[in-house]
Design a protein around this motif. Structure first.
Motif, short mmCIF file in Angstrom:
data_model
loop_
_atom_site.label_atom_id
_atom_site.label_comp_id
_atom_site.label_asym_id
_atom_site.label_seq_id
_atom_site.Cartn_x
_atom_site.Cartn_y
_atom_site.Cartn_z
N ALA A 91 44.20 52.76 47.87
CA ALA A 91 43.88 53.85 47.71
C ALA A 91 45.05 54.34 46.20
N ALA A 92 46.25 54.19 46.65
CA ALA A 92 47.14 54.24 45.57
C ALA A 92 46.82 53.63 44.26
N ALA A 93 46.27 52.55 44.13
CA ALA A 93 46.07 51.87 42.97
C ALA A 93 44.73 52.59 42.21
N ASP A 94 43.96 53.24 43.25
CA ASP A 94 42.58 53.87 42.67
C ASP A 94 43.16 55.09 41.87
N GLU A 95 44.37 55.87 42.16
CA GLU A 95 44.67 56.93 41.61
C GLU A 95 44.84 56.82 40.10
N GLY A 96 44.29 57.41 39.08
CA GLY A 96 44.44 57.04 37.61
C GLY A 96 43.20 57.19 36.93
N PRO A 97 43.34 56.78 35.60
CA PRO A 97 42.20 56.77 34.63
C PRO A 97 41.02 55.98 35.30
N PHE A 98 40.01 56.26 34.65
CA PHE A 98 38.58 55.46 34.91
C PHE A 98 37.76 55.78 33.94
N ASP A 99 37.07 54.63 33.42
CA ASP A 99 36.03 54.81 32.40
C ASP A 99 34.78 53.74 32.55
N TYR A 100 33.73 53.87 32.15
CA TYR A 100 32.64 52.91 32.26
C TYR A 100 33.13 51.45 31.61
N ALA A 101 33.65 51.47 30.67
CA ALA A 101 34.19 50.26 29.81
C ALA A 101 35.20 49.65 30.82
N ALA A 102 36.05 50.23 31.57
CA ALA A 102 37.17 49.76 32.45
C ALA A 102 36.12 48.94 33.53
N LEU A 103 35.40 49.51 34.02
CA LEU A 103 34.50 49.18 35.15
C LEU A 103 33.73 47.97 34.52
N LYS A 104 33.10 47.86 33.74
CA LYS A 104 32.57 46.70 33.11
C LYS A 104 33.78 45.45 33.12
N GLY A 105 34.79 45.68 32.47
CA GLY A 105 35.57 44.89 32.38
C GLY A 105 36.17 44.37 33.76
N ARG A 106 36.48 45.02 34.80
CA ARG A 106 36.69 44.85 36.27
C ARG A 106 35.60 43.72 36.71
N ALA A 107 34.05 44.16 36.64
CA ALA A 107 32.99 43.45 37.12
C ALA A 107 33.18 42.02 36.45
N ARG A 108 33.50 42.02 35.05
CA ARG A 108 33.56 40.50 34.43
C ARG A 108 34.86 39.60 34.99
N GLN A 109 35.80 40.33 35.16
CA GLN A 109 36.71 39.67 35.89
C GLN A 109 36.59 39.02 37.18
N LEU A 110 36.02 39.83 38.21
CA LEU A 110 35.63 39.52 39.43
C LEU A 110 34.64 38.38 39.35
N SER A 111 33.69 38.10 38.41
CA SER A 111 32.82 37.18 38.19
C SER A 111 33.45 35.77 37.90
N GLN A 112 34.70 35.84 37.50
CA GLN A 112 35.36 34.88 37.25
C GLN A 112 36.32 34.15 38.40
N ARG A 113 36.27 34.91 39.59
CA ARG A 113 36.85 34.56 40.74
C ARG A 113 35.92 33.96 41.91
N ALA A 114 36.27 33.36 42.79
CA ALA A 114 35.50 33.17 44.08
C ALA A 114 35.21 34.47 44.77
N TYR A 115 33.92 34.46 45.19
CA TYR A 115 33.35 35.42 45.95
C TYR A 115 34.33 35.58 47.47
N VAL A 116 34.55 36.58 47.64
CA VAL A 116 35.27 36.86 48.96
C VAL A 116 34.51 37.47 49.86
N PRO A 117 34.09 37.06 50.76
CA PRO A 117 33.05 37.77 51.85
C PRO A 117 33.50 39.22 52.39
N PRO A 118 32.83 40.24 52.57
CA PRO A 118 33.26 41.19 53.36
C PRO A 118 33.94 41.24 54.57
N ALA A 119 34.83 42.00 54.76
CA ALA A 119 35.69 41.90 56.10
C ALA A 119 34.67 42.48 57.11
N ASP A 120 34.90 41.89 58.33
CA ASP A 120 34.09 42.03 59.78
C ASP A 120 35.28 43.04 60.52
#
Length: 524
Positions: A32-61
């Motif tokens: 939540a603390a990290a979520d406070e701050g600037p946001f735009d669509y370009a940054a979201l696309k950059g985040r999605a691209r970075q996640l695609s280069q990492r191993a998938y982490v299954p959702p928490a049960d």
């Protein structure tokens, strides 16, 4: 309009807890603390691209047992308190209400409010919900939500749209009735291996401006094979419009990459009567797939409830649009004053930029239950997206009684089937009859003496008893023909039909895939 549970079983998906050695509560606070701050669509696309280069982490049960084992009725009782809706106190033209986790919706979806380019997380608050009947007791402070729904000043008592479960979302048009769903992405739908269901793991709900006529949502999509960033601009109206931008980043190769998927239900109808034990003549959210090809041809493919899983592919180059439509709007054809199938919305997909070569694919699954979504339609690029690539898709979704565009030619109004052969004559072999009614277009302008031809072809078998004649009570034309099977197999037949007059097409093209009954049921 309160949400209902999804018709299809959803694969488990949720927000993954990182391997940071933190308790869930501390991790949520840190996020939540990290979520406070600037946001735009370009940054979201950059985040999605970075996640695609990492191993998938299954959702928490991490769903509490009380919510995991909750009954359907108790879950439905967890209604959001309308007076706690987001932006109600500010008098803005849109409001958002939140969906509680539980039952089928097990995974936490992180929600944020976006205002003037800055993001703020929406923390869990049990007082937002009526929990008296469910008797939840004390819940974790970081429980989170399952999704959300949106209302507008046009009618605060009715939803505009709802995002709930995996990457599913629904919207309404003038009839204010939910029906079929759209999805962010469909992966390996119709393949022998299990289908993969990507999920929207985070949403950013942009605070609407005063007097705004549209609402903007951003979403992060995650799955083992693909990540993505989405932007939805939603304009309510008699025909609700969604402007969708998607940036997709494959993690791994997939066999079938389904863009702009639509998910619906077809159990029985005038062309596929398999429910003799139900008083209702027809049961379906959609009755056909409409296609407007890159070459300009209009195609109508009636839906069926097939005996086995069936995948059809319609090759195209830069399609102009496709959709799952509910053309039949006559209440007497359904006789359902609870589900109101005559009011279910149609959805039309309109590419905003050239999509190149590929195919619209239709997957039909047999069903005996109207609560099971058994119809899926989507676009599949000819070149399968590969890991490390970025793929951008922009399209419009139109939700309403009719598609925003249509042919100037006559369209298919009804498709009916039955036993073939001339009436009053002893039948010596089995055949199936089709009666296809066309209305609109140039048909009302035709003179009584004009010769109209039914142009029919089949992938196999023999066509006979062909006719085309005016259907005066409906102000249209009826084409009738019989198909005689070529053999005893149950392999499907691909049928094609259109009306022609003086060498010119009068109608859109009717396509149908007919499966003959087993030999022991071919009575004549």
């Amino acid at each position: 309009m309160s949400p209902s549970l999804p018709r299809r079983d959803l694969l488990r998906a949720g927000l993954a807890l990182g391997a940071l050695g933190l308790t869930p509560g501390r991790l949520a606070a840190a996020a939540a603390a990290a979520d406070e701050g600037p946001f735009d669509y370009a940054a979201l696309k950059g985040r999605a691209r970075q996640l695609s280069q990492r191993a998938y982490v299954p959702p928490a049960d991490d769903l509490p047992p009380k919510l995991r084992d909750i009954s359907y009725d108790d879950y439905q009782s967890l209604r959001f308190q309308p007076e706690r809706a987001l932006w109600l106190a500010d008098g803005l033209p849109f409001r958002a209400q939140l969906h509680h986790r539980g039952l089928y919706f097990k995974e936490r979806v992180r929600l944020h409010e976006l205002h003037q380019g800055r993001s703020r997380p929406l923390g869990y608050d049990p007082t937002y919900f009526d929990t008296r009947k469910a008797r939840l007791g004390r819940m974790p402070s970081d429980l989170g939500y399952a999704g959300f729904r949106v209302q507008s000043h046009l009618d605060w008592g009715t939803d505009v749209c709802s995002f709930l479960g995996a990457s599913y979302f629904r919207a309404i048009g003038a009839d204010k009735q939910y029906g079929l769903s759209a999805r962010g992405l469909a992966l390996n739908t119709g393949e022998p291996e299990p289908e993969e269901f990507p999920r929207f793991s985070e949403f950013w709900l942009e605070r609407p401006a005063r007097g705004a006529d549209r609402f903007v949502i951003y979403a992060l999509l995650e799955s083992p094979s693909v990540t993505g960033a989405y932007r939805f601009e939603i304009v309510p109206g008699n025909r609700l419009l969604m402007e969708v931008d998607a940036a997709l980043y494959p993690r791994t190769a997939v066999k079938r990459f389904g863009v702009a998927p639509l998910t619906s239900m077809y159990q029985c109808g005038e062309n596929d009567r398999r429910m003799g034990n139900d008083f209702r003549p027809e049961i379906h959210d959609s009755d056909g797939l409409a296609l407007h090809t890159g070459a300009g041809e209009w195609i109508w493919r009636p839906l069926v409830n097939p005996p086995v899983n069936r995948l059809n592919s319609f090759a195209d180059d830069n399609p102009r649009g496709f959709g799952l439509l509910q053309r039949d709007r006559d209440f007497s054809h359904y006789q359902d004053d609870g589900a109101w199938y005559d009011r279910r919305p149609s959805v039309w997909v309109e590419p905003r930029h050239g999509w190149g070569r590929g195919s619209v694919q239709l997957f039909e699954i047999p069903t005996l239950d109207e609560t099971f979504d058994n119809i899926v339609a989507f676009w599949v690029p000819e070149k399968t997206p590969q890991p490390g690539e970025e793929h951008l898709f922009a399209y419009r979704l139109h939700w309403g009684r009719e598609a925003p565009v249509g042919p100037s030619l006559a369209t298919v109004a009804h498709t009916r089937t039955g036993i073939g052969g001339p009436a009053g004559v002893r039948r010596r072999y089995y055949s199936q009859r089709f009666a296809v009614d066309f209305t609109g277009g140039p048909i009302p302008l035709l003179g009584r003496e004009e010769k109209v031809e039914a142009v029919i072809s089949s992938s196999r078998g023999r066509i006979e008893q062909v006719s085309a004649r005016p259907l005066i009570p409906a102000g249209g034309y009826r084409a009738i023909f019989d198909i005689v099977p070529a053999d005893d197999s149950q392999e499907p037949y691909d049928l094609r039909l259109f009306l022609r007059q003086d060498g010119q097409a009068l109608s859109e093209t009717w396509l149908y895939q007919w499966t003959p009954p087993p030999v022991e049921r071919r009575e004549f």
